[in-house]
Scaffold this motif. Structure first.
Motif, short mmCIF file in Angstrom:
data_model
loop_
_atom_site.label_atom_id
_atom_site.label_comp_id
_atom_site.label_asym_id
_atom_site.label_seq_id
_atom_site.Cartn_x
_atom_site.Cartn_y
_atom_site.Cartn_z
N SER A 264 0.84 -1.20 0.00
CA SER A 264 0.00 0.00 0.00
C SER A 264 0.87 1.25 0.00
O SER A 264 1.82 1.35 0.77
CB SER A 264 -0.90 0.01 1.24
N ARG A 265 0.53 2.20 -0.87
CA ARG A 265 1.32 3.43 -0.92
C ARG A 265 1.11 4.31 0.31
O ARG A 265 1.90 5.21 0.58
CB ARG A 265 0.96 4.23 -2.19
N THR A 266 0.05 4.04 1.06
CA THR A 266 -0.22 4.83 2.27
C THR A 266 0.17 4.07 3.54
O THR A 266 -0.06 4.58 4.64
CB THR A 266 -1.70 5.21 2.34
N GLY A 267 0.71 2.86 3.39
CA GLY A 267 1.10 2.08 4.56
C GLY A 267 -0.08 1.67 5.41
O GLY A 267 0.06 1.46 6.62
N GLU A 268 -1.27 1.53 4.78
CA GLU A 268 -2.49 1.33 5.55
C GLU A 268 -2.45 0.10 6.45
O GLU A 268 -2.75 0.18 7.64
CB GLU A 268 -3.68 1.24 4.60
N GLY A 269 -2.10 -1.06 5.87
CA GLY A 269 -2.10 -2.27 6.68
C GLY A 269 -1.07 -2.24 7.79
O GLY A 269 -1.36 -2.61 8.95
N ALA A 270 0.15 -1.80 7.48
CA ALA A 270 1.20 -1.72 8.51
C ALA A 270 0.83 -0.73 9.59
O ALA A 270 1.09 -0.95 10.78
CB ALA A 270 2.52 -1.34 7.86
N PHE A 271 0.21 0.39 9.20
CA PHE A 271 -0.24 1.39 10.18
C PHE A 271 -1.26 0.78 11.14
O PHE A 271 -1.19 0.97 12.35
CB PHE A 271 -0.83 2.60 9.47
N ARG A 272 -2.22 0.04 10.60
CA ARG A 272 -3.25 -0.56 11.46
C ARG A 272 -2.66 -1.60 12.40
O ARG A 272 -3.09 -1.73 13.56
CB ARG A 272 -4.36 -1.15 10.60
N VAL A 273 -1.67 -2.35 11.92
CA VAL A 273 -0.98 -3.31 12.79
C VAL A 273 -0.31 -2.59 13.95
O VAL A 273 -0.45 -2.98 15.12
CB VAL A 273 0.05 -4.12 11.97
N LEU A 274 0.44 -1.54 13.64
CA LEU A 274 1.12 -0.78 14.69
C LEU A 274 0.11 -0.15 15.65
O LEU A 274 0.33 -0.14 16.88
CB LEU A 274 2.01 0.29 14.07
N LYS A 275 -0.96 0.39 15.13
CA LYS A 275 -1.98 1.01 15.97
C LYS A 275 -2.55 0.01 16.97
O LYS A 275 -2.70 0.31 18.17
CB LYS A 275 -3.10 1.57 15.09
N ASP A 276 -2.87 -1.20 16.50
CA ASP A 276 -3.40 -2.23 17.40
C ASP A 276 -2.41 -2.58 18.50
O ASP A 276 -2.77 -2.69 19.68
CB ASP A 276 -3.72 -3.50 16.61
N ILE A 277 -1.15 -2.76 18.11
CA ILE A 277 -0.13 -3.16 19.09
C ILE A 277 0.12 -2.06 20.11
O ILE A 277 0.25 -2.33 21.32
CB ILE A 277 1.17 -3.54 18.35
N LEU A 278 0.15 -0.82 19.66
CA LEU A 278 0.44 0.29 20.57
C LEU A 278 -0.65 0.49 21.62
O LEU A 278 -0.41 1.09 22.67
CB LEU A 278 0.64 1.58 19.77
N GLU A 279 -1.84 -0.02 21.35
CA GLU A 279 -2.92 0.08 22.33
C GLU A 279 -2.71 -0.86 23.52
O GLU A 279 -3.34 -0.69 24.56
CB GLU A 279 -4.27 -0.24 21.67
N LYS A 280 -1.79 -1.82 23.36
CA LYS A 280 -1.64 -2.86 24.39
C LYS A 280 -0.27 -2.88 25.07
O LYS A 280 -0.02 -3.71 25.93
CB LYS A 280 -1.92 -4.23 23.76
N ILE A 281 0.64 -1.98 24.66
CA ILE A 281 1.96 -1.95 25.28
C ILE A 281 2.31 -0.52 25.70
O ILE A 281 1.66 0.44 25.27
CB ILE A 281 3.06 -2.49 24.33
N ASP A 282 3.32 -0.41 26.51
CA ASP A 282 3.80 0.88 27.00
C ASP A 282 4.79 1.47 26.00
O ASP A 282 5.87 0.93 25.81
CB ASP A 282 4.46 0.69 28.38
N ARG A 283 4.43 2.57 25.36
CA ARG A 283 5.31 3.20 24.38
C ARG A 283 6.68 3.53 24.98
O ARG A 283 7.70 3.43 24.30
CB ARG A 283 4.70 4.49 23.85
N ASP A 284 6.68 3.94 26.25
CA ASP A 284 7.93 4.37 26.88
C ASP A 284 8.89 3.23 27.15
O ASP A 284 10.03 3.46 27.54
CB ASP A 284 7.64 5.11 28.19
N ASP A 285 8.42 1.99 26.95
CA ASP A 285 9.29 0.84 27.20
C ASP A 285 9.73 0.17 25.89
O ASP A 285 10.36 -0.88 25.91
CB ASP A 285 8.57 -0.19 28.08
N ILE A 286 9.41 0.77 24.73
CA ILE A 286 9.77 0.16 23.45
C ILE A 286 11.22 0.48 23.12
O ILE A 286 11.60 1.66 22.99
CB ILE A 286 8.87 0.68 22.31
#
Length: 401
Positions: free
Chosen positions: A255-277
């Motif tokens: 995808s030229r807009t990174g749609e699928g990869a963006f949605r994957v990252l969005k889902d994961i970020l909802e469940k982990i601590d950004r400050d610990d990545i």
């Protein structure tokens, strides 16, 4: 995938990597740490008229290792040998009784024994399920194995499939094996796409010319350890989050807009601590469109400044093994307190910034994200958290706080 785990904790308790860089995880990670690669030009290989740059295993070496195990060299294909040897090392390291009913085998591969189609189009060995059965039965396991074959995302999909099975509590352990070997069919296919670089690949770099292919096998042993807080030898890798999305963009183009990869990252970020990545381990194939798409997905996710890296400059694209071996290497990197360099990267070559580096960096964080994207618009990601220290705690090397 929703993380409704109850009191369950899914942990990685053992692993192995076999590649031209080494026969164990430790050897492979050491080679990466030294900046080595085994990407070489191959001429007159597989009867192809055009040379290609790839990382390929020594067939005689693998056969010799099989002889050491007193295995029949004719009974198994090269692909099956690699799977068995990798799984044997991982199983031995944790003394798993692989024949038990609570153990399931999950195999990740994009091609399996596809090379057999040239001479034996109707042979059972061409079927992925047939090879998976042979591998599981070698270890005395009678359960029907699971095969994931979903283009480049297969290795992460295999982990997700295994985790779901373990959360269902029908099995306690999953032996997750990722493997692919090169052949005339595979090389000529990528050559027809004009996707191969004639020199070692340069992920995210302005001068990148395409990808290299590679051979490898990797094994992760996952366990549902319940809600225990016992971390074995002081360290435990816990599954934290995962996601799959298909943006159905194109048979081979991302995808030229990174749609699928963006949605994957969005889902994961909802469940982990950004400050610990600690970092995001990217697909990083070094093709113009894939690298560009990942930069857009990171930008849309607000992760543009988070450290990122890719391993393709060391191993090439190992297809069904990529999601497994790159996850394992990311675990070892966090354990060592480093973000491995992105070999081949020098000058930014994407619209948005990717915080990659040609040098190794330090990290004291304990979580990483692994993402992959593949043909057909498939995208998958997974996050693991190291549980030997409190989340977000800052430690210096040597254990000194």
């Amino acid at each position: 995938m929703e993380r409704e785990m109850g009191g369950s904790m899914i942990a990685c308790i053992a692993d192995n990597i076999i590649s031209p860089m080494g026969l164990t995880t430790e050897e492979n990670f050491s080679s990466v740490s030294k900046g080595m690669n085994m990407l070489r030009n191959h001429e007159d290989t597989f009867g192809l008229p055009e040379a290609f740059c790839a990382s390929m295993l020594d067939r005689e070496l693998i056969s010799g290792l099989f002889a050491d195990h007193a295995l029949s060299d004719n009974e198994y294909t090269f692909f099956e040998k690699l799977c068995i040897l990798s799984a044997t090392d991982a199983i031995s390291s944790c003394a798993l009784q692989a024949e038990c009913e609570d153990v399931i085998f999950v195999i990740s591969t994009t091609k399996g024994n596809v090379d057999m189609l040239e001479t034996e189009p109707d042979c059972p060995g061409c079927r992925l399920a047939f090879s998976a059965e042979k591998i599981a039965r070698y270890f005395g396991n009678s359960n029907t194995p699971v095969v994931t074959s979903n283009a480049c995302v297969s290795g992460v999909c295999a982990q997700i499939a295994a985790i779901r099975l373990l959360l269902g509590e029908k099995y306690r352990y999953a032996v997750v094996i990722g493997c692919d070997v090169l052949s005339r069919f595979i090389i000529s296919g990528f050559q027809s796409f004009k996707a191969l670089s004639p020199e070692p690949c340069r992920p995210f770099d302005k001068e990148r010319k395409g990808l290299n292919l590679g051979e490898a096998a990797g094994t992760m042993i996952l366990e549902n350890i319940g809600g225990t807080n016992v971390y074995g030898n002081g360290s435990l890798w816990e599954f934290a989050a995962c996601s799959n999305h298909n943006d159905a963009n194109h048979i081979s183009g991302p995808s030229r807009t990174g749609e699928g990869a963006f949605r994957v990252l969005k889902d994961i970020l909802e469940k982990i601590d950004r400050d610990d990545i600690a970092f995001v381990n990217l697909h990083g194939t070094a093709t113009p469109y894939n690298d560009e798409m990942e930069s857009i997905a990171l930008h849309r996710s607000g992760l543009e400044d988070l450290p990122a890296n890719g391993f393709k400059g060391y191993f090439g694209h190992t297809l069904g093994a990529a999601g497994i071996i790159e996850t394992i290497l990311s675990m070892k990197a966090v354990e060592t307190g480093v973000i491995p360099a992105t070999k081949g990267y020098g000058t930014k070559g994407t619209t948005y910034g990717i915080s990659a580096s040609s040098a190794t960096r330090e990290t004291y964080r304990n979580t990483f994200i692994k993402i992959l994207s593949g043909f057909g618009g498939s995208n998958a990601g997974i996050a693991y958290r190291r549980r030997n220290v409190p989340p977000c705690a800052t430690f210096r090397k040597g254990g000194e706080a």
